[in-house]
Design a protein around this motif. Structure first.
Motif, PDB file in Angstrom:
ATOM      1  N   ARG A   1       0.852  -1.208   0.000  1.00  0.00           N
ATOM      2  CA  ARG A   1       0.000   0.000   0.000  1.00  0.00           C
ATOM      3  C   ARG A   1       0.883   1.251   0.000  1.00  0.00           C
ATOM      4  O   ARG A   1       0.602   2.216  -0.676  1.00  0.00           O
ATOM      5  CB  ARG A   1      -0.922  -0.017   1.211  1.00  0.00           C
ATOM      6  CG  ARG A   1      -2.241  -0.716   0.962  1.00  0.00           C
ATOM      7  CD  ARG A   1      -2.096  -2.138   0.421  1.00  0.00           C
ATOM      8  NE  ARG A   1      -3.386  -2.783   0.277  1.00  0.00           N
ATOM      9  CZ  ARG A   1      -3.998  -3.427   1.266  1.00  0.00           C
ATOM     10  NH1 ARG A   1      -3.417  -3.575   2.446  1.00  0.00           N
ATOM     11  NH2 ARG A   1      -5.180  -3.977   1.064  1.00  0.00           N
TER      12      ARG A   1
ATOM     13  N   HIS B   1      -6.993  -9.235  -4.284  1.00  0.00           N
ATOM     14  CA  HIS B   1      -5.900  -8.281  -3.989  1.00  0.00           C
ATOM     15  C   HIS B   1      -4.815  -8.319  -5.063  1.00  0.00           C
ATOM     16  O   HIS B   1      -3.626  -8.221  -4.760  1.00  0.00           O
ATOM     17  CB  HIS B   1      -5.273  -8.589  -2.621  1.00  0.00           C
ATOM     18  CG  HIS B   1      -6.148  -8.242  -1.454  1.00  0.00           C
ATOM     19  ND1 HIS B   1      -6.148  -7.002  -0.849  1.00  0.00           N
ATOM     20  CD2 HIS B   1      -7.071  -8.980  -0.778  1.00  0.00           C
ATOM     21  CE1 HIS B   1      -7.011  -6.986   0.160  1.00  0.00           C
ATOM     22  NE2 HIS B   1      -7.595  -8.184   0.226  1.00  0.00           N
TER      23      HIS B   1
ATOM     24  N   TRP C   1     -11.572  -0.091  11.656  1.00  0.00           N
ATOM     25  CA  TRP C   1     -12.677  -0.995  11.318  1.00  0.00           C
ATOM     26  C   TRP C   1     -12.776  -2.179  12.284  1.00  0.00           C
ATOM     27  O   TRP C   1     -13.865  -2.680  12.531  1.00  0.00           O
ATOM     28  CB  TRP C   1     -12.573  -1.488   9.868  1.00  0.00           C
ATOM     29  CG  TRP C   1     -11.373  -2.357   9.595  1.00  0.00           C
ATOM     30  CD1 TRP C   1     -10.185  -1.971   9.064  1.00  0.00           C
ATOM     31  CD2 TRP C   1     -11.260  -3.760   9.845  1.00  0.00           C
ATOM     32  NE1 TRP C   1      -9.314  -3.030   8.977  1.00  0.00           N
ATOM     33  CE2 TRP C   1      -9.961  -4.146   9.451  1.00  0.00           C
ATOM     34  CE3 TRP C   1     -12.115  -4.737  10.384  1.00  0.00           C
ATOM     35  CZ2 TRP C   1      -9.488  -5.461   9.578  1.00  0.00           C
ATOM     36  CZ3 TRP C   1     -11.650  -6.043  10.510  1.00  0.00           C
ATOM     37  CH2 TRP C   1     -10.352  -6.387  10.097  1.00  0.00           C
TER      38      TRP C   1
ATOM     39  N   TRP D   1      -0.609  -3.039   8.408  1.00  0.00           N
ATOM     40  CA  TRP D   1      -1.079  -2.661   7.070  1.00  0.00           C
ATOM     41  C   TRP D   1      -0.773  -1.186   6.871  1.00  0.00           C
ATOM     42  O   TRP D   1      -0.809  -0.408   7.830  1.00  0.00           O
ATOM     43  CB  TRP D   1      -2.590  -2.924   6.959  1.00  0.00           C
ATOM     44  CG  TRP D   1      -2.948  -4.364   7.185  1.00  0.00           C
ATOM     45  CD1 TRP D   1      -3.433  -4.914   8.338  1.00  0.00           C
ATOM     46  CD2 TRP D   1      -2.820  -5.438   6.251  1.00  0.00           C
ATOM     47  NE1 TRP D   1      -3.623  -6.266   8.173  1.00  0.00           N
ATOM     48  CE2 TRP D   1      -3.255  -6.610   6.894  1.00  0.00           C
ATOM     49  CE3 TRP D   1      -2.382  -5.526   4.932  1.00  0.00           C
ATOM     50  CZ2 TRP D   1      -3.269  -7.858   6.273  1.00  0.00           C
ATOM     51  CZ3 TRP D   1      -2.398  -6.758   4.310  1.00  0.00           C
ATOM     52  CH2 TRP D   1      -2.836  -7.910   4.983  1.00  0.00           C
TER      53      TRP D   1
HETATM   54  C1  TNX Z   1      -7.897  -6.234   6.058  1.00  0.00           C
HETATM   55  S1  TNX Z   1      -6.948  -8.605   7.205  1.00  0.00           S
HETATM   56  C2  TNX Z   1      -7.025  -6.738   5.120  1.00  0.00           C
HETATM   57  C3  TNX Z   1      -6.091  -5.837   4.461  1.00  0.00           C
HETATM   58  C4  TNX Z   1      -6.252  -4.418   4.896  1.00  0.00           C
HETATM   59  C5  TNX Z   1      -6.509  -4.371   6.384  1.00  0.00           C
HETATM   60  C6  TNX Z   1      -6.580  -2.991   6.952  1.00  0.00           C
HETATM   61  C7  TNX Z   1      -6.659  -8.978   5.805  1.00  0.00           C
HETATM   62  C8  TNX Z   1      -6.170 -10.323   5.635  1.00  0.00           C
HETATM   63  N1  TNX Z   1      -6.871  -8.061   4.847  1.00  0.00           N
HETATM   64  O1  TNX Z   1      -6.208  -5.951   3.070  1.00  0.00           O
HETATM   65  O2  TNX Z   1      -5.095  -3.737   4.582  1.00  0.00           O
HETATM   66  O3  TNX Z   1      -7.710  -5.036   6.643  1.00  0.00           O
HETATM   67  O4  TNX Z   1      -6.663  -3.030   8.336  1.00  0.00           O
END
Ligand code: TNX
Length: 560
Positions: A191, A279, A444, A478
């Motif tokens: 990111r 992704h 979140w 993240w």
């Molecule tokens: C969830 S948790 C995601 C990420 C995001 C993150 C942000 C997970 C396996 N995937 O793609 O960056 O939340 O908190």
């Protein structure tokens, strides 16, 4: 007569002088433990299995020797690491000897056989004139050396200039070994991209707290961050930007090897993650042929005007809009090539295939993907790691499932015999804000203050999972909101040492009120290391011996 008296007086004086001298010498040798050295001995993070002080002091001087014994490969590297770490702050260029002789004023590193210590444990004995670290392996000696750093004054962390300190260590014995073999952190370099030097600093910071895994999230919708020679556009095009539209970047394979080697010198295993089948937008942008064919139902862009469109450069932060196509053979040529090249430059035993939030992949397709990924990873001689959703596939005891959100998936993985690592988002997602006023982060999953991120246990987090299936813990960072190294440090400290302790120390007796004082004591070390940590109001920062003596106000709520 007069002469005899004079002689007697002289004898008395000489004797008294000698005795006084002897007394001084013995005082010097038996210098009792200072309150500061005691506080450091009692303040180690992660908390050792046992630590008993004997009340005296060892003082590191320019004449202290670092002595190794035995010819096990790797012991010498620990000696070098220690000498290099101690040099800048002390100004001492400590002599290294490999004769194994336990001389006075020495730090002895030796391999022993001690079943209780296991693969990573160590015993550290400090007496007035010697420090001895023993372990079954070089990695154990290395963790012992990290403990030794924490026993020295915080100024030891000064890597730029010699500090004015007395290098005193409390005498005593520490016996120590970890609860879990997997103690890690994840850095999302997709990111926002972070270069080799930032990753090395991150490695050093997590290593201080005896973490041994660094998971690198090297691909996502916004950026592809590793050179793949057979698919050059992935890095050249897919690595061109990042969240917010900055310039992004990627690691050449040489850069990646440099990271892997640096990590390995710190006994850290690098786990690379290529996030698939969702992704994956950065790859779809780089190679048009990877975009799903007509059999994948894609909603028209006009249906949701603000939703990102897969296959176009994306610099926002939404998730779950891109997928590979299970029906295209080119998809598996791509997966095979990428995982083959990655396996060849990754000495660690694992490849992480992501597997999370594949919201636009149909469920049967998703399961077919996971099963094929598993075979490809295996064919490359590695074990597959994936986010919890992969539990829907044919996961077996060779597979490692990373729990982040759903108890149901964690149990499903356990029932199928897979191993688990714990990254519960509500506790250890380091990108979550501390509270609603935090200058960075998302929320979140939860607002996560330092106490909350410390107060949980992997063994009881999800019902119905056998302890033998839990490999350990991992704290992901993240990077949607994280742009600089200072940003990283602000979110990671002070939460990460607590996760390291959850992974290393036994759970009985683990208590926030006791821990928070040890945590506060680490702050002067972070200051010397120039770590931009968050001064949480939950932590009694002013706990230094001086402050306690002065009975100063201990409430500090300032936020950096
Ligand atoms: C969830 S948790 C995601 C990420 C995001 C993150 C942000 C997970 C396996 N995937 O793609 O960056 O939340 O908190």
């Amino acid at each position: 007569m007069f002469y005899t008296r004079l002689k007697t007086i002289r004898i008395v004086y000489v004797t008294a002088g000698l005795l006084a001298g002897l007394f001084l010498v013995s005082c010097e040798r038996n210098k009792s433990t200072s309150p500061e050295a005691r506080q450091r001995f009692e303040g180690i993070i992660p908390k050792p299995v046992s630590a008993n002080m004997t009340g005296n002091t060892f003082t590191l001087t320019e004449d202290t020797k670092v002595v190794t014994s035995g010819s096990v490969e790797g012991v010498d590297n620990v000696a070098r690491f220690l000498i290099d770490k101690l040099k800048p702050a002390t100004g001492f260029n400590l002599e290294k000897s490999s004769d194994g002789k336990e001389g006075k004023n020495s730090i002895l590193l030796s391999i022993s056989k001690d079943a209780e210590l296991g693969a990573e444990g160590y015993e550290l004995t400090v007496s007035e004139d010697q420090i001895k670290i023993t372990a079954n392996s070089p990695v154990g000696l290395y963790w012992g050396a990290q403990t030794l750093r924490q026993l020295l004054p915080a100024e030891i962390e000064n890597s730029k200039s010699a500090a004015n300190a007395s290098w005193e260590i409390a005498t005593g014995t520490i016996r120590d070994y970890p609860r879990y073999s997997w103690r890690g952190s994840m850095l999302d370099v997709s990111r926002h991209f972070f270069g080799v030097e930032d990753v090395k600093r991150y490695i050093d910071l997590i290593s201080l707290y005896k973490m041994n895994v660094l998971h690198l999230h090297i691909s996502d919708d916004q950026g592809w961050r590793i050179e793949i020679k057979s698919w050059p556009n992935l890095a050249n095009i897919g690595g061109r930007t990042q969240v917010g539209g900055g310039k992004g970047g990627y690691y050449t394979q040489e850069d990646y090897k440099e990271i892997v080697n640096y990590a390995s010198s710190r006994h850290i295993t690098i786990i690379p993650e290529i996030d698939m089948p969702g992704h994956i937008n950065a790859a779809l942008v780089s190679y048009k042929e990877l975009n799903p064919g007509p059999s994948i139902n894609r909603e028209p862009a006009s249906a949701r005007p603000n939703r990102p469109v897969a296959g176009q450069v994306y610099t926002g932060t939404e998730v779950g809009f891109s997928t590979l196509d299970v029906r295209k053979e080119v998809t598996f040529k791509f997966v095979n090539d990428v995982l083959r090249e990655l396996a060849a430059i990754t000495p660690g035993p694992y490849l992480h295939i992501g597997g999370d939030e594949a919201a636009v992949t149909k469920k049967p397709d998703y399961i077919a993907f996971i099963n094929r990924f598993k075979d490809i990873v295996k064919a490359n001689g590695k074990r597959m790691v994936g986010w919890e959703e992969i539990a829907q596939g044919d996961v077996d005891s060779t597979v490692i499932v990373q729990h982040w959100h759903s108890q149901q998936y964690a149990r499903m993985a356990a029932e199928k015999g897979a191993k688990l690592i714990f990254s519960p988002a509500q506790k250890v997602y380091l990108d979550m804000q501390y509270d609603s006023t935090s200058k960075l982060g998302l929320h979140w999953a939860a607002y996560i203050e330092v106490d909350s991120s410390y107060m949980w246990d992997p063994a009881t987090r999800v019902d119905g999972i056998d302890a033998s299936q839990i490999l350990g813990v991992e704290a992901p960072l993240w990077s949607e909101t994280v742009v600089t190294m200072d940003d990283i440090e602000y979110l990671v400290f002070p939460r990460l040492p607590g996760v390291a302790e959850i992974g290393w120390s036994k759970s009985d007796g683990r208590d926030w009120n006791e821990y928070k004082v040890r945590l506060a004591n680490q702050a002067e070390r972070w200051d010397v290391l120039d770590i931009d940590y968050y001064r949480s109001p939950k932590v009694p920062w002013d706990t230094s011996v001086d402050q306690q003596d002065n009975k100063k106000d201990t409430t500090s709520t300032a936020s950096k």
